[in-house]
Design a protein around this motif. Structure first.
Motif, PDB file in Angstrom:
ATOM      1  N   GLU A  89      42.989  40.241  47.090  1.00 42.08           N
ATOM      2  CA  GLU A  89      42.519  39.328  46.033  1.00 42.08           C
ATOM      3  C   GLU A  89      41.421  38.416  46.585  1.00 42.08           C
ATOM      4  N   HIS A  92      38.192  39.975  46.117  1.00 39.64           N
ATOM      5  CA  HIS A  92      37.716  39.811  44.729  1.00 39.64           C
ATOM      6  C   HIS A  92      37.084  38.438  44.530  1.00 39.64           C
ATOM      7  N   GLU A 173      43.669  46.079  40.986  1.00 46.28           N
ATOM      8  CA  GLU A 173      44.746  45.428  40.205  1.00 46.28           C
ATOM      9  C   GLU A 173      45.746  46.477  39.723  1.00 46.28           C
TER      10      GLU A 173
HETATM   11 FE   LIG Z   1      42.022  40.346  41.740  1.00 45.59          FE
END
Ligand SMILES: [Fe+2]
Ligand SMILES: [Fe+2]
Length: 210
Positions: A89, A92, A173
């Motif tokens: 994450e 991201h 995801e």
């Molecule tokens: Fe994400």
């Protein structure tokens, strides 16, 4: 002495908090680095900046959620799994930040709020046991993938850079929701799913604007 704007101060608050948990990115390169600049009109740039501000806010929240889950995990395995996903994450988050910078925009001024709220949610949803925490996580990731799909449909045709970033994020995801399911996620009630969706909608509405 340098004066910082409200947005700069909010960025510093988020970075400082994340630094204390020392979540490293997984080291994957920026997916759009090899794509040359696209021809976007001013209106298109504005739209994509707003969309990416929403996605950046979502990734700030993802850091908070995974940190909350890791803090409240009942087993070492669960904690490690949460930290590993948090590091993806983090990629991201970095990619969204990079894209916003390329477009000349700024992240959401409310990022510290999304972060604090999501740490709380991560802890709260992990309080009973690891399987319930995984159920919450699985549903979150399903909703995030759906959301990214809706943004992919709204992108200007020329914006290959953002398309590639969002596609890569969406596939991560989906992988995260699969991992949660395979690790024993317990399905959460429909009513809770609805509340999660409505809460996320508030964050999306606000961060689209500021
Ligand atoms: Fe994400
Ligand atoms: Fe994820």
């Amino acid at each position: 002495m340098r004066n910082f704007s409200k947005i700069d101060k909010s960025i510093m608050k988020v970075s400082k908090f994340l630094e204390t948990f020392n979540i490293k990115n997984s080291g994957r390169p920026y997916p759009a680095s090899k794509i040359s600049n696209e021809n976007l009109t001013q209106d298109e740039k504005k739209l994509v900046t707003n969309l990416m501000r929403v996605n950046h806010a979502g990734e700030v929240a993802a850091q908070g959620l995974y940190i909350g889950h890791a803090l409240a995990a009942k087993s070492v395995e669960q904690r490690e799994m949460m930290l590993e996903m948090a590091s993806e994450e983090k990629d991201h988050l970095i990619w969204c930040n990079e894209r916003i910078k390329e477009l000349g925009g700024k992240p959401s001024i409310f990022d510290p709020l999304w972060l604090a709220g999501s740490v709380g949610l991560g802890i709260l949803s992990s309080i009973t046991n690891d399987r319930n925490a995984l159920g919450f996580l699985e549903e979150t990731e399903i909703q995030v993938a759906d959301h990214l799909n809706s943004h992919l449909k709204r992108l200007p045709k020329n914006d290959v850079k953002t398309k590639i970033i969002l596609e890569k994020m969406k596939s991560d995801e989906e992988k995260h929701s699969d991992t949660a399911r395979q690790s024993g996620a317990r399905e959460i009630p429909e009513k809770v799913k609805k509340i999660m969706e409505q809460t996320a909608n508030i964050m999306k509405e606000v961060s689209f604007r500021i």
